[in-house]
Write a protein that holds these residues in place. Sequence first.
Motif, mmCIF file in Angstrom:
data_model
loop_
_atom_site.group_PDB
_atom_site.id
_atom_site.type_symbol
_atom_site.label_atom_id
_atom_site.label_comp_id
_atom_site.label_asym_id
_atom_site.label_seq_id
_atom_site.Cartn_x
_atom_site.Cartn_y
_atom_site.Cartn_z
ATOM 1 N N ALA A 1 0.816 -1.209 0.000
ATOM 2 C CA ALA A 1 0.000 0.000 0.000
ATOM 3 C C ALA A 1 0.855 1.266 0.000
ATOM 4 O O ALA A 1 0.323 2.371 -0.054
ATOM 5 C CB ALA A 1 -0.934 0.002 1.210
ATOM 6 N N GLY A 2 2.173 1.107 0.079
ATOM 7 C CA GLY A 2 3.069 2.256 0.026
ATOM 8 C C GLY A 2 3.228 2.989 1.347
ATOM 9 O O GLY A 2 3.764 4.087 1.387
ATOM 10 N N MET A 3 2.773 2.379 2.423
ATOM 11 C CA MET A 3 2.824 3.051 3.720
ATOM 12 C C MET A 3 4.146 2.856 4.451
ATOM 13 O O MET A 3 4.558 3.725 5.209
ATOM 14 C CB MET A 3 1.680 2.568 4.597
ATOM 15 C CG MET A 3 0.348 2.967 4.039
ATOM 16 S SD MET A 3 -0.968 2.428 5.122
ATOM 17 C CE MET A 3 -2.355 3.126 4.250
ATOM 18 N N ILE A 4 4.764 1.701 4.244
ATOM 19 C CA ILE A 4 6.052 1.455 4.894
ATOM 20 C C ILE A 4 7.093 1.083 3.845
ATOM 21 O O ILE A 4 6.757 0.683 2.726
ATOM 22 C CB ILE A 4 5.975 0.330 5.965
ATOM 23 C CG1 ILE A 4 5.686 -1.023 5.323
ATOM 24 C CG2 ILE A 4 4.971 0.675 7.048
ATOM 25 C CD1 ILE A 4 5.995 -2.204 6.229
ATOM 26 N N GLY A 5 8.335 1.242 4.241
ATOM 27 C CA GLY A 5 9.445 0.812 3.418
ATOM 28 C C GLY A 5 10.271 -0.178 4.217
ATOM 29 O O GLY A 5 10.127 -0.281 5.434
ATOM 30 N N MET A 6 11.122 -0.905 3.519
ATOM 31 C CA MET A 6 11.985 -1.886 4.161
ATOM 32 C C MET A 6 13.374 -1.777 3.553
ATOM 33 O O MET A 6 13.516 -1.483 2.378
ATOM 34 C CB MET A 6 11.450 -3.299 3.958
ATOM 35 C CG MET A 6 10.122 -3.553 4.578
ATOM 36 S SD MET A 6 9.580 -5.247 4.192
ATOM 37 C CE MET A 6 8.422 -5.506 5.510
ATOM 38 N N ARG A 7 14.352 -2.023 4.415
ATOM 39 C CA ARG A 7 15.733 -2.061 3.929
ATOM 40 C C ARG A 7 16.467 -3.189 4.633
ATOM 41 O O ARG A 7 16.182 -3.499 5.782
ATOM 42 C CB ARG A 7 16.431 -0.724 4.143
ATOM 43 C CG ARG A 7 16.663 -0.375 5.580
ATOM 44 C CD ARG A 7 17.441 0.944 5.736
ATOM 45 N NE ARG A 7 17.703 1.206 7.140
ATOM 46 C CZ ARG A 7 18.691 0.679 7.847
ATOM 47 N NH1 ARG A 7 19.559 -0.148 7.283
ATOM 48 N NH2 ARG A 7 18.850 0.968 9.136
ATOM 49 N N LYS A 8 17.371 -3.807 3.909
ATOM 50 C CA LYS A 8 18.173 -4.904 4.468
ATOM 51 C C LYS A 8 19.500 -4.349 4.956
ATOM 52 O O LYS A 8 20.095 -3.479 4.317
ATOM 53 C CB LYS A 8 18.444 -5.974 3.416
ATOM 54 C CG LYS A 8 17.246 -6.759 2.956
ATOM 55 C CD LYS A 8 16.848 -7.803 3.941
ATOM 56 C CE LYS A 8 17.603 -9.085 3.707
ATOM 57 N NZ LYS A 8 17.221 -10.142 4.630
ATOM 58 N N GLU A 9 19.906 -4.843 6.105
ATOM 59 C CA GLU A 9 21.230 -4.526 6.630
ATOM 60 C C GLU A 9 21.763 -5.808 7.248
ATOM 61 O O GLU A 9 21.271 -6.236 8.301
ATOM 62 C CB GLU A 9 21.152 -3.408 7.664
ATOM 63 C CG GLU A 9 22.515 -2.894 8.104
ATOM 64 C CD GLU A 9 22.412 -1.697 9.017
ATOM 65 O OE1 GLU A 9 22.859 -1.843 10.175
ATOM 66 O OE2 GLU A 9 21.877 -0.659 8.601
ATOM 67 N N GLY A 10 22.691 -6.423 6.568
ATOM 68 C CA GLY A 10 23.186 -7.724 7.011
ATOM 69 C C GLY A 10 22.057 -8.737 6.961
ATOM 70 O O GLY A 10 21.383 -8.893 5.951
ATOM 71 N N LEU A 11 21.806 -9.409 8.070
ATOM 72 C CA LEU A 11 20.732 -10.397 8.138
ATOM 73 C C LEU A 11 19.409 -9.798 8.592
ATOM 74 O O LEU A 11 18.400 -10.505 8.626
ATOM 75 C CB LEU A 11 21.131 -11.535 9.090
ATOM 76 C CG LEU A 11 22.370 -12.337 8.683
ATOM 77 C CD1 LEU A 11 22.721 -13.359 9.764
ATOM 78 C CD2 LEU A 11 22.158 -13.014 7.337
ATOM 79 N N SER A 12 19.414 -8.520 8.943
ATOM 80 C CA SER A 12 18.203 -7.886 9.472
ATOM 81 C C SER A 12 17.470 -7.081 8.399
ATOM 82 O O SER A 12 18.092 -6.489 7.516
ATOM 83 C CB SER A 12 18.554 -6.940 10.623
ATOM 84 O OG SER A 12 19.123 -7.651 11.693
#
Length: 121
Positions: A72-83
């Motif tokens: 829905a475009g409300m949140i974003g996600m980013r990877k950092e290592g395994l998290s």
Amino acid sequence: MPRKKDPEPPKPLMTDKALELIAMRFRALSEPMRLKLLNVLMQGEHTVGQLVEATGSGQANVSKHLAMLREAGMIGMRKEGLSTYCYIADAMVNELCEMMCRRLRDEMEAQARALAFDPKI
């Protein structure tokens, strides 16, 4: 005598596609778990694991709801290592939640006033 102001022309109707996008946003907000996740994310960026812990829900359930919020475009996600870190991607989410909370608070205060006992009676 002042001249009458011409009425404003009606706003054009929204397209079916625009209405579907709006409905998708409201559907994303219609689930208490998603609202709980947004509430946590309004405090700042969190990992998926932190969101699982904060909500007391299972990882699969949290991931399912995060996917819908992301779609829905409300949140974003980013990877950092395994998290994987999640964050509010649309500031309008904060404004909308604050607006709704203000409205609910006003309604509850009005109900409380209406139910208050008059000490003169």
